[in-house]
Design a protein around this motif. Structure first.
Motif, short mmCIF file in Angstrom:
data_model
loop_
_atom_site.label_atom_id
_atom_site.label_comp_id
_atom_site.label_asym_id
_atom_site.label_seq_id
_atom_site.Cartn_x
_atom_site.Cartn_y
_atom_site.Cartn_z
N GLY A 125 8.20 -4.50 -7.09
CA GLY A 125 6.89 -4.56 -6.66
C GLY A 125 6.51 -5.85 -7.53
N LEU A 160 9.60 0.40 -5.17
CA LEU A 160 8.31 0.47 -5.79
C LEU A 160 8.29 2.03 -7.07
N GLU A 171 0.44 1.03 -1.97
CA GLU A 171 0.95 -0.04 -2.71
C GLU A 171 1.93 -0.42 -1.35
#
Length: 420
Positions: A125, A160, A171
């Motif tokens: 990420g 992630l 997220e």
């Protein structure tokens, strides 16, 4: 990135219910197979802890020699600042994780220019908090746009941390608001899967680990990607959030529609997860009461429980309706104005071009909001003095702690709001 194998088959469930499957290592004829795994250093340590909690005598994650994998004929090209041999670097750095960095040019790293379509795996990420991720996605969008000048189609897949990441779902939801991202997936991924990509970007070391924290998030990530941020037009460095696919809860929509019939909507968001960035609780309550008295053009909205005793027709508490990041973004998008502490709120409000007053307590705020066009900052200088002779702080011996906050006048805030 860390390259490793596991000693026993095991499945790890992410917070959104996705299963990440790990299979016992099989001696391969080559190293691009489904039992060699790749993840970030942080996620690797989380995974080791998960294994230990299940059965420390049975489950192990063993690091592999990454050079054997990186030298595979079909191993993808790394873009941006490279991160080679991270495991040894981290293990031998004695806690010092800052890495020496050298400026790179992504356009000199690109290969297969004649291809029309490329795929890129982004490992780890581009952020550690909501605000950082939203701003960093601006840099990712600029990278996408630059690559589109060369390739017709680009597939961005983001992987992630997932082994013990309580914010994995949040997220993932943030990245889902970015139109240019193809897929969001959990780490780890196999060497075989990575070798299916043309390129990869390794964000196992964050921008803070690369001594780039003197820059704002957008410029720091552009530098990490190998793009000269000084040559990018400032008008390109805006936050963008797409919520067209979000299905709003009927109760939330109805409450906001009802509030809009009464007046302009003003979000008051006084608290941050970081107490040093928050408006002190007593000050926040007093500000809310004063806003209700003085800002009579506005209906005051909050997604936080500020004071259960406050009952007013012009105040609406949406803390129960704001259940996830998508709800929170939707609420902000419906506002006419925003007043907030230094939180992700202003990163979101700026993306929707909503005039916002932000209280900052750290003196680097001007760099943080360099490209924010809808923000007016109020700097709250820390004038506290600690009378304690000990190293540790003692609140009983700290004076003038809230001096700047106590001098804050609500008329000043309203004047700033009205002058947008």
């Amino acid at each position: 990135m860390i390259f490793f194998r596991v000693t026993q088959n095991i499945n790890i469930k992410t917070t959104d219910g996705t299963l990440v499957n790990y299979f016992k290592f099989k001696e391969p004829s080559n190293m691009d197979n489904e039992t060699i795994y790749i993840t970030t250093y942080e996620d690797f340590n989380d995974l080791k802890n998960v294994f230990a909690n299940v059965d420390k005598d049975k489950y192990f994650a063993k690091v592999l020699n990454e050079n054997r994998i990186r030298t595979l004929e079909n191993f993808p090209t790394e873009l941006g600042i490279t991160n080679v041999d991270e495991y040894n670097f981290r293990e031998n750095s004695k806690g010092i994780i800052f890495q020496e960095i050298k400026k790179v040019d992504i356009f000199k790293q690109l290969k297969n220019i004649e291809k029309e379509e490329i795929s890129i795996a982004i490992i780890g990420g581009v952020g550690r908090s909501i605000g950082e991720t939203i701003s960093s996605c601006t840099a990712l969008r600029i990278l996408y746009k630059k690559l589109k000048e060369i390739y017709k189609n680009i597939k961005f897949d983001i992987y992630l941390n997932a082994s013990n990441n309580s914010f994995y779902t949040r997220e993932k939801q943030i990245y889902q608001t970015q139109e240019y991202i193809n897929n969001i997936l959990p780490l780890s991924l196999t060497s075989k899967k990575l070798c299916e990509y043309d390129y990869f970007i390794d964000n196992s070391l964050s921008i803070n680990s690369l001594e780039l924290d003197s820059l704002n998030y957008v410029d720091a990530w552009l530098f990490k990607f190998g793009i000269d941020y000084k040559k990018i037009d400032e008008n390109e460095k805006y936050n963008q959030i797409n919520i067209s696919n979000y299905k709003v809860q009927p109760t939330l929509k109805n409450k906001l529609d009802e509030a809009k019939l009464k007046g302009k909507l003003l979000l008051f968001h006084p608290y941050s997860a970081n107490i040093n960035k928050s408006i002190p609780q007593t000050i926040a309550i007093d500000l809310l009461k004063e806003l209700l008295l003085e800002a009579d053009d506005y209906i005051i909205i909050s997604t936080l429980l500020i004071d259960s005793k406050i009952k007013d027709d012009r105040f609406m508490d949406l803390s129960k309706e704001s259940k996830n990041i998508h709800d929170f973004i939707y609420i902000i998008s419906a506002m006419d104005k925003v007043i907030t502490a230094d939180t992700s709120t202003y990163h979101i409000s700026d993306a929707f071009m909503i005039p916002t007053i932000v209280f900052f307590t750290s003196n680097n705020y001007l760099e943080k909001i360099k490209y924010f066009k809808y923000i007016k900052p109020i700097f709250m200088e820390d004038k506290s003095k600690n009378l304690s002779k000990f190293v540790y702080e003692n609140d009983n011996l700290t004076i003038n702690k809230f001096e700047s906050w106590n001098k804050l006048k609500v008329n000043r805030i309203i004047k700033l709001l009205d002058n947008f």
